[in-house]
Design a protein around this motif. Structure first.
Motif, PDB file in Angstrom:
ATOM      1  N   LEU B  24       0.864  -1.186   0.000  1.00  0.00           N
ATOM      2  CA  LEU B  24       0.000   0.000   0.000  1.00  0.00           C
ATOM      3  C   LEU B  24       0.890   1.221   0.000  1.00  0.00           C
ATOM      4  O   LEU B  24       2.096   1.125   0.256  1.00  0.00           O
ATOM      5  CB  LEU B  24      -0.953   0.009   1.190  1.00  0.00           C
ATOM      6  CG  LEU B  24      -0.418  -0.042   2.628  1.00  0.00           C
ATOM      7  CD1 LEU B  24       0.188   1.270   3.055  1.00  0.00           C
ATOM      8  CD2 LEU B  24      -1.567  -0.382   3.573  1.00  0.00           C
ATOM      9  N   LYS B  25       0.314   2.390  -0.333  1.00  0.00           N
ATOM     10  CA  LYS B  25       1.111   3.614  -0.208  1.00  0.00           C
ATOM     11  C   LYS B  25       0.255   4.800   0.204  1.00  0.00           C
ATOM     12  O   LYS B  25      -0.924   4.874  -0.123  1.00  0.00           O
ATOM     13  CB  LYS B  25       1.908   3.897  -1.472  1.00  0.00           C
ATOM     14  CG  LYS B  25       1.111   4.093  -2.715  1.00  0.00           C
ATOM     15  CD  LYS B  25       2.075   4.382  -3.865  1.00  0.00           C
ATOM     16  CE  LYS B  25       1.319   4.439  -5.184  1.00  0.00           C
ATOM     17  NZ  LYS B  25       1.958   3.671  -6.246  1.00  0.00           N
ATOM     18  N   VAL B  26       0.904   5.667   0.973  1.00  0.00           N
ATOM     19  CA  VAL B  26       0.269   6.909   1.420  1.00  0.00           C
ATOM     20  C   VAL B  26       1.148   8.050   0.961  1.00  0.00           C
ATOM     21  O   VAL B  26       2.373   7.937   0.981  1.00  0.00           O
ATOM     22  CB  VAL B  26       0.232   7.021   2.967  1.00  0.00           C
ATOM     23  CG1 VAL B  26      -0.904   7.938   3.393  1.00  0.00           C
ATOM     24  CG2 VAL B  26       0.163   5.680   3.638  1.00  0.00           C
ATOM     25  N   SER B  27       0.514   9.151   0.546  1.00  0.00           N
ATOM     26  CA  SER B  27       1.338  10.313   0.209  1.00  0.00           C
ATOM     27  C   SER B  27       0.927  11.512   1.046  1.00  0.00           C
ATOM     28  O   SER B  27      -0.119  11.508   1.705  1.00  0.00           O
ATOM     29  CB  SER B  27       1.242  10.610  -1.287  1.00  0.00           C
ATOM     30  OG  SER B  27      -0.092  10.528  -1.708  1.00  0.00           O
ATOM     31  N   SER B  28       1.754  12.538   1.031  1.00  0.00           N
ATOM     32  CA  SER B  28       1.537  13.740   1.835  1.00  0.00           C
ATOM     33  C   SER B  28       0.116  14.259   1.684  1.00  0.00           C
ATOM     34  O   SER B  28      -0.398  14.333   0.572  1.00  0.00           O
ATOM     35  CB  SER B  28       2.500  14.854   1.410  1.00  0.00           C
ATOM     36  OG  SER B  28       3.820  14.420   1.532  1.00  0.00           O
ATOM     37  N   GLY B  29      -0.513  14.617   2.784  1.00  0.00           N
ATOM     38  CA  GLY B  29      -1.831  15.233   2.738  1.00  0.00           C
ATOM     39  C   GLY B  29      -2.967  14.269   2.478  1.00  0.00           C
ATOM     40  O   GLY B  29      -4.130  14.652   2.504  1.00  0.00           O
ATOM     41  N   GLN B  30      -2.647  13.002   2.234  1.00  0.00           N
ATOM     42  CA  GLN B  30      -3.677  12.012   1.940  1.00  0.00           C
ATOM     43  C   GLN B  30      -4.113  11.304   3.226  1.00  0.00           C
ATOM     44  O   GLN B  30      -3.314  11.124   4.140  1.00  0.00           O
ATOM     45  CB  GLN B  30      -3.112  10.978   0.962  1.00  0.00           C
ATOM     46  CG  GLN B  30      -4.165  10.004   0.447  1.00  0.00           C
ATOM     47  CD  GLN B  30      -3.555   8.762  -0.193  1.00  0.00           C
ATOM     48  OE1 GLN B  30      -2.377   8.474  -0.025  1.00  0.00           O
ATOM     49  NE2 GLN B  30      -4.383   8.033  -0.918  1.00  0.00           N
ATOM     50  N   ILE B  31      -5.398  10.934   3.296  1.00  0.00           N
ATOM     51  CA  ILE B  31      -5.856  10.113   4.417  1.00  0.00           C
ATOM     52  C   ILE B  31      -6.221   8.745   3.877  1.00  0.00           C
ATOM     53  O   ILE B  31      -7.165   8.605   3.098  1.00  0.00           O
ATOM     54  CB  ILE B  31      -7.078  10.736   5.123  1.00  0.00           C
ATOM     55  CG1 ILE B  31      -6.768  12.174   5.557  1.00  0.00           C
ATOM     56  CG2 ILE B  31      -7.473   9.890   6.328  1.00  0.00           C
ATOM     57  CD1 ILE B  31      -7.973  12.911   6.126  1.00  0.00           C
ATOM     58  N   LEU B  32      -5.433   7.742   4.283  1.00  0.00           N
ATOM     59  CA  LEU B  32      -5.665   6.381   3.818  1.00  0.00           C
ATOM     60  C   LEU B  32      -6.262   5.571   4.954  1.00  0.00           C
ATOM     61  O   LEU B  32      -5.725   5.567   6.054  1.00  0.00           O
ATOM     62  CB  LEU B  32      -4.333   5.763   3.362  1.00  0.00           C
ATOM     63  CG  LEU B  32      -4.417   4.320   2.859  1.00  0.00           C
ATOM     64  CD1 LEU B  32      -5.115   4.253   1.506  1.00  0.00           C
ATOM     65  CD2 LEU B  32      -3.022   3.718   2.739  1.00  0.00           C
ATOM     66  N   GLY B  33      -7.380   4.915   4.675  1.00  0.00           N
ATOM     67  CA  GLY B  33      -8.008   4.088   5.706  1.00  0.00           C
ATOM     68  C   GLY B  33      -7.556   2.652   5.573  1.00  0.00           C
ATOM     69  O   GLY B  33      -7.333   2.151   4.476  1.00  0.00           O
ATOM     70  N   LEU B  34      -7.377   1.984   6.732  1.00  0.00           N
ATOM     71  CA  LEU B  34      -7.030   0.562   6.715  1.00  0.00           C
ATOM     72  C   LEU B  34      -8.049  -0.136   7.600  1.00  0.00           C
ATOM     73  O   LEU B  34      -8.085   0.094   8.807  1.00  0.00           O
ATOM     74  CB  LEU B  34      -5.599   0.371   7.235  1.00  0.00           C
ATOM     75  CG  LEU B  34      -5.046  -1.052   7.253  1.00  0.00           C
ATOM     76  CD1 LEU B  34      -5.013  -1.634   5.857  1.00  0.00           C
ATOM     77  CD2 LEU B  34      -3.647  -1.063   7.852  1.00  0.00           C
TER      78      LEU B  34
END
Lengths: 342, 250
Positions: B24-34
Motif C-alpha cells: 500500500l502507499k500513502v502520500s503527503s496530505g492524503q488520508i488512507l483508511g485501513l
C-alpha cells in the motif's frame, strides 16, 4: 502563562539538592563539633556511602534497570587511589608489575579521585556499550557478570593489583570535609543529570519503553549516558572509600558492598535522589546502633550484647520489610522540596 | 511531496502468516483508511511500517529509500510517527511533558521542546490540559494527547491505530475534524486504522481492506461501500457486534 526558560526548570527543582546537601553539612558539622574519633569515622563512612549510593541511583533510578555490578566501578576507582597515592617505595613491593610512570606517580587526593572517576567511566563506557542493549533481568545478570569479571581480574593480576592481598600505605584522610565535598558534588551531578534532557528521556523510557521508541528515543544510548555518569561517580566513591580506610583488596569492593549499597537504595526509594541519600542515613544509623549492641551495652551490672552477625541480619530484615510493605521505598518517586515551592 | 509505501510485505510468526504480500502507499496530505476484521493484521502492518516489527520479506520505502530493518526510533526521526491502541502515554508525567519528551527524543533542547509542546496543545485545542497528569485523563483526551505527541517536530506521516475506540458519535466526529486538519493544515499523510467503519468511510480519501493478512479490496469510500467482497469478509466473522458494518454500509 507558562514559563518556558531553562531557568524555570532549575528554580523549580533546585530545592532538592540544597536540602540534601544541607543535611550532609549538618552531619559533618556535628562530627566536627563532637570531635570524637570514632564518631568522626562514622560520619566519613556515611559520606562515602552517600557518594556510592548516589552513583548507583543515577543509573538504577533513572533507567529502572537494577545493576548488581556497580561495585566493580568502585573497585576500579579504589585501585587508582592505590596506584597514584601510595609512596613509590611501598608500591615497588606490593605491586611490582606497575609501569614506571605509574610507579613513580604520587599525586594529591583530589587529582587521584578525579582520575579514579575517569578510569571507572572509561570502563563503564566499554562494558555499557554491550550491556545497555539488554533489558530487564538479562541486563541485571549481565552487570553481575561484569562485577565477577572485574573482581577476578583484580584478584589475579598480582603484579599490578597485588592479587587478593591487602594493599596498604594509602595516605588516610581523617578530615571530614573532603568527603563532604565529594558527596555534595555527587548529589549535584545526580540532580543536574535528572533534570537534563537525557535524564527526562531515560525516565520516560523506563516507564513506557514502547512509546519512548515511537518518540525517537534511542534507549540503549540513553541508558549508556547514565551508565557512564554513574560509573564515574561510583569510581570517585570507591576512591574516597580507599582514602578513608587506607587499604584496598578486591573483596572490599565485591558482594558486601553490592549488598549494602543496593539495600540502602531500595530502602530509600530507587526512583528518588532524596531516597538514595535518606536510605544511606537511615540504614547507616541502624547499622551503627546494631554495631554498638553487638559490642555490648552496660545495663546496671550486667552487659547486654547481641551475637555477631546481627548487623547483616538486621539489614536484610529491614530490606525485606520495606519490599513487603513499601515496595517503592521510603520516598517512592518523590523528592524532598521546600514547602513553598511546587 | 512525500510517499510512504509497503512493498510486498510479509510477516510470519513461528510459521503462521500474519501478513502476506501486502502493498500500500500513502502520500503527503492524503488520508488512507485501513480496515478489516479482528486479526486481519492491521496492527502488524503498522508495526512493520514504524520499525517495531521487521518484515519476513518485502520492503518499507520512504520516498524510494528503504526503511526496512531500521529501528523504531530511527523511523520516527525520519518523519514517520504513530499512536498506539490504548494510548501508551507516559502516565506519571504531566501532559506537557509527554509532548516535551518526544521533542527531546527528536533532538530539541528542553526549552525548545516545551515551546513546541505548548504550541501543539494549542493547535489541537487542549492547552488547558497541559499540567494534568497524563494517567488521570479520560479516554478521549488521552487519544488527543497521544496524537499531539505524535505530531511533534512535524512528521511527514502519522499512523493512527484505532484512535476512535470507545468514543461516542460526537467525539468520533471531533476526531474526524482533527484528522482532516492534520492532513490539510500540516500536509501530513495519515494512515488510519479503525474499527468504526463509518468514520473511515467519512474521512478517508482511499481505503485498503485487509482480511487474514492479505489485501482483499482497495478503492475510494464509495467503491468500498458497494463491495461484495468487503461485506462478505465482515459478515463472515463473529465480530458484527463490535463492528457496526451494517449501519455503516447503509
Amino acid at each position: 502563562m507558562r514559563q518556558t526558560s531553562s531557568l524555570t526548570i532549575l528554580r523549580r527543582t533546585v530545592s532538592t539538592p540544597v536540602i540534601l546537601i544541607l543535611l550532609l553539612v549538618a552531619f559533618a558539622i556535628l562530627s566536627w563539633a563532637v570531635g570524637s574519633r570514632p564518631f568522626n569515622q562514622t560520619v566519613i563512612d556515611i559520606l562515602v556511602q552517600v557518594t556510592l549510593v548516589t552513583g548507583l541511583y543515577i543509573f538504577i533510578g533513572n533507567s529502572g534497570v537494577i545493576s548488581f555490578g556497580h561495585a566493580a566501578f568502585a573497585c576500579l576507582g579504589g585501585y587508582v587511589i592505590a596506584w597514584t597515592t601510595i609512596k613509590p617505595m611501598m608500591k615497588k613491593n606490593a605491586m611490582p608489575g606497575l609501569p614506571d610512570w605509574l610507579m613513580s606517580m604520587e599525586i594529591g587526593w583530589w587529582a587521584a579521585a578525579a582520575l579514579a572517576a575517569l578510569w571507572a567511566a572509561l570502563w563503564a563506557g566499554i562494558f555499557g556499550a554491550i550491556l545497555m542493549r539488554l533489558s530487564g533481568i538479562a541486563a541485571s545478570i549481565a552487570t553481575f557478570a561484569m562485577l565477577a569479571m572485574i573482581n577476578a581480574i583484580y584478584s589475579n593480576w598480582s603484579g599490578v593489583t597485588g592479587g587478593t592481598s591487602s594493599i596498604v600505605g594509602i595516605p588516610i584522610i581523617r578530615s571530614v570535609w573532603p568527603y563532604l565535598a565529594v558527596a555534595s558534588l555527587a548529589v549535584i551531578i545526580a540532580w543536574a543529570y535528572s533534570i537534563s534532557r537525557h535524564g527526562l528521556i531515560l525516565r520516560a523510557a523506563r516507564d513506557e519503553p514502547t512509546a519512548a521508541r515511537a518518540s525517537g528515543v534511542d534507549i540503549p544510548r540513553a541508558r549508556l549516558i547514565a551508565f557512564v555518569l554513574s560509573g564515574a561517580v561510583m569510581g570517585a566513591g570507591g576512591a574516597m572509600l580507599a582514602l578513608s580506610i587506607g587499604v584496598v583488596t578486591p573483596n572490599t569492593f565485591y558482594l558486601g558492598l553490592t549488598f549494602t549499597t543496593l539495600s540502602m537504595l531500595v530502602v530509600g526509594g530507587m526512583g528518588s535522589l532524596s531516597g538514595a541519600v535518606l536510605g544511606v542515613l537511615i540504614l547507616s544509623s541502624l547499622i551503627q546502633v546494631l554495631r554498638w549492641l553487638e559490642a555490648g551495652v552496660q545495663i546496671g551490672t550486667s552487659t547486654f550484647a547481641l551475637p555477631g552477625g546481627v548487623q547483616e541480619i538486621g539489614l536484610g530484615v529491614v530490606m525485606i520489610l520495606i519490599l513487603m510493605f513499601r515496595p517503592t521505598g521510603i520516598m517512592g518517586n518523590r523528592e524532598l522540596k521546600f514547602p513553598w515551592r511546587r | 511531496m512525500s510517499e510512504l509505501s509497503a512493498d510486498g510485505v510479509s510477516v510470519a510468526f513461528a510459521g503462521l502468516k500474519a501478513l502476506s504480500e501486502v502493498s500500500l502507499k500513502v502520500s503527503s496530505g492524503q488520508i488512507l483508511g485501513l480496515i478489516g476484521p479482528n486479526g486481519a493484521g492491521k496492527t502488524t502492518l503498522v508495526n512493520v511500517l514504524t520499525g517495531f516489527q521487521a518484515p519476513t520479506s518485502g520492503a518499507v520505502l520512504l520516498d524510494g529509500a528503504s526503511l526496512t530493518g531500521a529501528e523504531a526510533h530511527e523511523v520516527r526521526r525520519r518523519g514517520i510517527a504513530r499512536t498506539f491502541q490504548g494510548g501508551r502515554l507516559f502516565r506519571d508525567l504531566p501532559v506537557i511533558d509527554n509532548l516535551e519528551v518526544t521533542g527531546l527524543g527528536l533532538g530539541l533542547s528542553r526549552a525548545a521542546a516545551i515551546r513546541e509542546a505548548e504550541e501543539m496543545l494549542d493547535w489541537i485545542g487542549i492547552a488547558s490540559l497541559a499540567d494534568r497528569i497524563a494517567g488521570t485523563l479520560p479516554y478521549t483526551d488521552e487519544r488527543r494527547v497521544a496524537i499531539g505527541r505524535a505530531l511533534m517536530r512535524q512528521p511527514k506521516f502519522l499512523l493512527l491505530d484505532e484512535p476512535a475506540a470507545g468514543m461516542s458519535a460526537q467525539e468520533a466526529n471531533d476526531l474526524s475534524d482533527l484528522i482532516r486538519r492534520i492532513a490539510r493544515e500540516r500536509d501530513c499523510g495519515v494512515l488510519l486504522i479503525e474499527h468504526n467503519v463509518g468514520l473511515v468511510l467519512g474521512v478517508c480519501d482511499h481505503i485498503v481492506v485487509l482480511d487474514s493478512g492479505a489485501v482483499i479490496e482497495t478503492g475510494p469510500p464509495a467503491a468500498i461501500r458497494a463491495s461484495e467482497t468487503v461485506r462478505h469478509a465482515y459478515m463472515g466473522t463473529a465480530a458484527d457486534t463490535d463492528l457496526p458494518v451494517q449501519e455503516a454500509l447503509v
